[in-house]
Design an enzyme around this catalytic site. Structure first.
Site, short mmCIF file in Angstrom:
data_model
loop_
_atom_site.label_atom_id
_atom_site.label_comp_id
_atom_site.label_asym_id
_atom_site.label_seq_id
_atom_site.Cartn_x
_atom_site.Cartn_y
_atom_site.Cartn_z
N CYS A 116 -4.69 -3.93 1.85
CA CYS A 116 -3.73 -3.08 1.13
C CYS A 116 -4.30 -2.48 -0.15
O CYS A 116 -3.77 -1.51 -0.68
CB CYS A 116 -2.47 -3.85 0.80
SG CYS A 116 -1.68 -4.56 2.25
N HIS A 257 1.22 -0.48 -5.02
CA HIS A 257 1.27 -0.77 -3.59
C HIS A 257 2.70 -1.16 -3.23
O HIS A 257 3.33 -1.94 -3.94
CB HIS A 257 0.29 -1.91 -3.27
CG HIS A 257 0.44 -2.43 -1.89
ND1 HIS A 257 0.52 -1.60 -0.80
CD2 HIS A 257 0.52 -3.70 -1.40
CE1 HIS A 257 0.65 -2.33 0.30
NE2 HIS A 257 0.66 -3.60 -0.04
N ASN A 287 5.81 -1.83 4.17
CA ASN A 287 4.43 -1.96 3.70
C ASN A 287 3.49 -1.29 4.70
O ASN A 287 3.35 -1.77 5.83
CB ASN A 287 4.12 -3.47 3.56
CG ASN A 287 2.72 -3.74 3.06
OD1 ASN A 287 1.87 -2.84 3.00
ND2 ASN A 287 2.46 -4.98 2.70
#
Ligand code: UT7
Length: 330
Positions: A116, A257, A287
């Site tokens: 990520c 993020h 996500n």
């Protein structure tokens, strides 16, 4: 050779059409809209169509970024793709994307896997290569098709993830002190077991048994990742601000993020910066790993939340556990 400012010339993003809502997920696993929303802030996520490759999403986002920059694919001489879900284990997705976009064979093309945090790593790498003077225009892409590596029977993870892509075009400017001001990257390799895929790599190749045990899917110790994420993102944000002698309140917009709204809210409290200064779209996409920051960056720009002179802070964490922060002045 004088140091050149490396700047973002254009942004683009792409989300697959198919929307998977919390209500629909509740019909597949033992969960509820109320649980998912209150624990993560996620309402829905996008899922790629069966024949839609990660590279197709990356190409769609890249075309929008090129158009936004007023450039053609043939202007690009570097492609860096942040992903952990390339179309194939080999070759790099960047080469497939290069071919689909019609980028010249003189372009350097490679992938980066920092989960990520990947987009911040890729941005730093591409900007260093551009500022060296050896490359002129780069496409930096964050793209993920996570749906095939999500365990759709595991309610503790399947509610969190989605598919998508974002891209930026990087070039140079003679104006000093704009564009990417700096980055802080790092990793805690001692925490690999908090978020990983057990099979399909060279140490434990896929077998019929590993597939039956869903060893090709992500496994996560959510609570531990959560705690580490908050601490590490806060530190990465503070480090980069300190390095550039900036206060948090000089940041017009943080683009974090998008893993969990509660993680973003915790960072907002720690940095004493109100939530209005944080860009949030985790409610719509969940996500999307390396795609989450470039999608958010593109949406923030297109919705008028970024203006000339603004300073943005990007901050990410992910499997590894990796982390990264970056400062951008527009
Ligand atoms: O990019 C990095 C990716 N990862 C992350 O960012 C994840 C970070 N972690 C998180 O976001 C949170 O830890 C989660 C959203 C994954 C979980 O939230 P939590 O508040 O830490 O919940 P929990 O794991 O402590 O679970 C609480 C309860 C448990 O039941 P018991 O043991 O209290 O009876 C779980 O079994 O909620 C249960 N549970 C669920 N219930 C309904 C776990 N998942 C679900 C679910 N629906 N989907």
């Amino acid at each position: 050779m004088p140091t050149r400012s490396t700047v973002i010339l254009g942004t683009g993003s792409y989300a697959p059409e198919r929307v998977l809502t919390n209500a629909e997920l509740s019909t597949k696993v033992d969960t509820s809209d109320e649980w998912i929303l209150s624990r993560s802030g996620i309402r829905e996520r996008r899922i790629a169509a069966p024949g839609e490759a990660m590279s197709d999403m990356a190409v769609a986002a890249s075309r929008r970024a090129l158009e936004n920059a007023g450039l053609k694919a043939t202007d690009i001489d570097l492609i860096v793709v942040a992903t952990m879900t390339a179309d194939l284990p080999m070759p790099a997705a960047a080469c497939i994307i290069q071919h689909k976009l019609g980028v010249s064979s003189n372009a350097a093309c490679f992938d980066i896997n920092a989960a990520c945090s990947g987009f911040v790593y890729a941005l730093d790498t591409a900007c260093a290569m551009i500022s060296s003077g050896r490359y002129q225009k780069a496409l930096v892409i964050g793209a993920e098709k996570l749906s095939p590596i999500v365990d759709w029977q595991d309610r503790t993870t399947c509610v969190l993830f989605g598919d998508g892509a974002g891209a930026v075009v990087i070039g140079t400017s003679d104006q000093p002190n704009i564009g990417l001001l700096g980055t802080k990257l790092g990793a805690f390799g001692d925490s690999v077991d908090l978020l990983y895929i057990s099979h399909g790599g060279s140490s434990s190749p896929t077998t019929p048994e590993s597939i039956a045990a869903r060893g090709h899917c992500m496994k996560m110790k959510g609570k531990e990742v959560f705690k580490l994420a908050v601490r590490v993102m806060d530190e990465a944000a503070r480090d980069i601000l300190e390095q550039h002698q900036l206060r948090a309140d000089q940041i017009s917009l943080v683009i974090p993020h998008q893993a969990n709204l509660r993680i973003i809210e915790a960072i907002s409290q720690y940095l004493e910066l109100p939530m209005e200064r944080f860009f949030v779209n985790v409610d719509r996409y969940g996500n999307t790993s390396a795609a989450s920051i470039p999608i958010a960056l593109d949406e923030a720009r297109r919705s008028g939340r970024i203006k000339p002179g603004d300073v943005n802070l990007l901050v990410a964490f992910g499997a590894g556990l990796t982390y990264g922060s970056a400062l951008i002045r527009w």
